[in-house]
Design an enzyme around this catalytic site. Structure first.
Site, short mmCIF file in Angstrom:
data_model
loop_
_atom_site.label_atom_id
_atom_site.label_comp_id
_atom_site.label_asym_id
_atom_site.label_seq_id
_atom_site.Cartn_x
_atom_site.Cartn_y
_atom_site.Cartn_z
N CYS A 113 -13.64 30.95 -4.93
CA CYS A 113 -13.04 29.77 -4.28
C CYS A 113 -12.64 30.02 -2.83
O CYS A 113 -12.43 29.08 -2.07
CB CYS A 113 -11.83 29.28 -5.08
SG CYS A 113 -12.29 28.76 -6.72
N HIS A 249 -7.88 24.62 -0.31
CA HIS A 249 -8.81 24.68 -1.45
C HIS A 249 -8.25 23.77 -2.53
O HIS A 249 -7.04 23.73 -2.77
CB HIS A 249 -8.93 26.12 -1.96
CG HIS A 249 -9.61 26.19 -3.29
ND1 HIS A 249 -10.83 25.60 -3.51
CD2 HIS A 249 -9.25 26.77 -4.46
CE1 HIS A 249 -11.18 25.80 -4.76
NE2 HIS A 249 -10.24 26.51 -5.37
N ASN A 279 -12.25 20.96 -8.99
CA ASN A 279 -12.33 22.20 -8.23
C ASN A 279 -13.80 22.55 -8.03
O ASN A 279 -14.49 22.92 -8.98
CB ASN A 279 -11.60 23.31 -9.01
CG ASN A 279 -11.64 24.66 -8.31
OD1 ASN A 279 -12.36 24.84 -7.32
ND2 ASN A 279 -10.87 25.61 -8.82
N1 ACO Z 1 -5.96 19.53 -22.52
C1 ACO Z 1 -4.88 19.60 -23.32
N2 ACO Z 1 -4.20 20.74 -23.49
C2 ACO Z 1 -4.63 21.83 -22.86
C3 ACO Z 1 -5.77 21.83 -22.03
C4 ACO Z 1 -6.44 20.60 -21.89
N3 ACO Z 1 -7.52 20.47 -21.10
N4 ACO Z 1 -5.95 23.06 -21.52
C5 ACO Z 1 -4.98 23.82 -22.01
N5 ACO Z 1 -4.18 23.10 -22.83
C6 ACO Z 1 -3.00 23.53 -23.58
C7 ACO Z 1 -2.97 25.00 -23.82
O1 ACO Z 1 -3.71 25.32 -24.98
C8 ACO Z 1 -1.49 25.25 -24.01
O2 ACO Z 1 -1.14 24.87 -25.32
P1 ACO Z 1 -0.07 25.71 -26.16
O3 ACO Z 1 1.21 25.61 -25.37
O4 ACO Z 1 -0.04 25.00 -27.47
O5 ACO Z 1 -0.60 27.10 -26.22
C9 ACO Z 1 -0.83 24.26 -23.06
O6 ACO Z 1 -1.84 23.27 -22.78
C10 ACO Z 1 -0.34 24.87 -21.76
O7 ACO Z 1 -1.39 25.68 -21.22
P2 ACO Z 1 -1.23 26.46 -19.86
O8 ACO Z 1 -2.49 27.19 -19.56
O9 ACO Z 1 0.05 27.24 -19.88
O10 ACO Z 1 -1.08 25.22 -18.85
P3 ACO Z 1 -0.71 25.22 -17.33
O11 ACO Z 1 0.44 24.37 -17.08
O12 ACO Z 1 -0.69 26.61 -16.74
O13 ACO Z 1 -1.97 24.47 -16.70
C11 ACO Z 1 -3.96 25.04 -15.47
C12 ACO Z 1 -3.25 25.04 -16.83
C13 ACO Z 1 -4.16 23.62 -15.03
C14 ACO Z 1 -5.32 25.73 -15.64
C15 ACO Z 1 -3.13 25.79 -14.40
O14 ACO Z 1 -2.66 26.99 -14.93
C16 ACO Z 1 -3.88 26.08 -13.13
O15 ACO Z 1 -4.24 25.21 -12.38
N6 ACO Z 1 -4.08 27.39 -12.80
C17 ACO Z 1 -4.66 27.81 -11.54
C18 ACO Z 1 -6.12 27.57 -11.45
C19 ACO Z 1 -6.60 28.09 -10.09
O16 ACO Z 1 -6.00 27.84 -9.07
N7 ACO Z 1 -7.66 28.86 -10.07
C20 ACO Z 1 -8.01 29.50 -8.81
C21 ACO Z 1 -9.16 28.99 -8.20
S1 ACO Z 1 -10.49 28.85 -9.30
C22 ACO Z 1 -11.65 30.01 -8.83
O17 ACO Z 1 -11.48 30.90 -8.03
C23 ACO Z 1 -12.96 29.92 -9.54
#
Ligand code: ACO
Length: 322
Positions: A113, A249, A279
């Site tokens: 990214c 980004h 993304n």
């Molecule tokens: N729909 C419904 N529920 C979901 C989904 C979904 N699509 N995805 C995950 N959940 C659930 C999980 O299973 C979890 O359930 P549980 O509590 O029963 O275990 C719950 O939601 C919370 O999951 P988390 O992963 O803790 O959710 P979070 O608030 O962290 O959000 C997210 C997830 C959106 C991925 C976030 O962590 C994020 O944006 N992270 C950064 C991503 C990023 O910036 N990446 C860098 C660039 S990408 C690259 O370089 C390729």
């Protein structure tokens, strides 16, 4: 003093739009969850016949047209992607041939990214040293091909697209500074855990998919982007209030809002496309930049901060006078 100035921007998105509602039919998720956690409402997904270079070609032609230059004048091509058309040759070489250019250096950069910021930093140095006069810098991805469409934690996040800029040597101020970093210790928090020389069996089985510990990546991204903003302002002896536009980004609206808050910027000064594009990895910054240039928000001479964080971990920023 010679600067590298952006003289043209272009972007391209595949026609096919996949909404959160569409994904509700495929995995156990909801439009509300995706919007609240990420800000994403839809993403563009390329059809099977379209490749990363196909998207890049359209974005490049638009950037070249905007810069009003002859493609033959381009003397450097730097292509950021983690989803290249072929193992080799590079996507930059394939694109070079499509554009009818021969002879100039053309190479890919892989920083996930952060790829576009890495590519821009590289091209900036070629121009500042006099090695190049007109560079084409591209970020293009088809992440949909490395997504497990049964994994709700990742399939809702990504989209496909391409963005490009023409950078020209100029006596006028352009890119003021670039800052790029990496820390490979975090490899396993965000990766596709196989490749040509490691677990090739998984690639052959068609299971080369993105794996991410989203929560840990999120925390690192917010902290690290805060630091890169400070580093960039300090290097230019600028105040937060000197920045007119933030073009971040586009991974997650909450990460973008945290960086805007750190800069005391209103969200009106932040270019947000994550809602419409998802993304798009290395493509997200040049895509967002092109949107805001074409709709008239970013104007000549305004100060623009680009920043990114991604797999590696890699991260970086570029400050420029548009
Ligand atoms: N729909 C419904 N529920 C979901 C989904 C979904 N699509 N995805 C995950 N959940 C659930 C999980 O299973 C979890 O359930 P549980 O509590 O029963 O275990 C719950 O939601 C919370 O999951 P988390 O992963 O803790 O959710 P979070 O608030 O962290 O959000 C997210 C997830 C959106 C991925 C976030 O962590 C994020 O944006 N992270 C950064 C991503 C990023 O910036 N990446 C860098 C660039 S990408 C690259 O370089 C390729």
């Amino acid at each position: 003093m010679t600067y590298a100035r952006i003289t043209g921007t272009g972007s391209y998105l595949p026609d096919n739009v996949v909404t959160n509602k569409d994904l509700e039919q495929k995995v156990d998720t909801s439009d509300q969850w995706i919007r609240e956690r990420t800000g994403i409402e839809q993403r563009h997904i390329a059809p099977d016949h379209q490749t990363t270079v196909d998207l890049a070609e359209q974005a490049s032609l638009r950037a070249i047209e905007a810069a009003a230059i002859d493609p033959q004048d381009i003397d450097l091509i730097v292509f950021a992607t983690s989803t290249p058309d072929k193992i080799f040759p590079s996507s930059a070489c394939i694109l070079q041939a499509r554009l009818g250019i021969q002879g100039c250096p053309a190479f890919d950069i892989q920083a996930v990214c952060s790829g576009f910021v890495y590519a821009l930093a590289t091209a900036d140095k070629f121009i500042k040293t006099g090695a190049s006069k007109k560079a084409l810098v591209i970020g293009a991805e088809i992440f949909s091909r490395i997504i497990d469409w049964d994994d709700r934690a990742t399939c809702v996040l990504f989209g496909d697209g391409a963005g490009a800029v023409v950078l020209e040597a100029s006596e006028e101020t352009g890119i003021l500074s670039t800052h790029i970093h990496a820390d490979g210790r975090y490899e396993e928090l965000l990766h596709v855990p196989c490749g040509i020389a490691s677990d090739f069996e998984r690639v052959k089985a068609g299971r080369a998919f993105v794996e991410m510990k989203g929560n840990e990546v999120f925390k690192m991204a917010v902290n690290t982007l805060g630091k890169i903003v400070d580093e960039t302002l300090e290097a230019n002896q600028m105040e937060k209030s000197d920045i007119d536009w933030l073009v971040p980004h586009q991974a997650n609206l909450r990460i973008i809002a945290a960086t805007a808050k750190k800069l005391n910027m209103s969200m009106d000064q932040v270019v947000v496309t994550v809602n419409e594009h998802g993304n798009t990895s290395a493509a997200s910054i040049p895509l967002a930049l092109d949107v805001a240039v074409r709709d008239g928000r970013i104007k000549k001479n305004e100060v623009v901060l680009l920043e990114a964080f991604g797999g590696g971990f890699t991260w970086g920023a570029a400050l420029l006078r548009f």
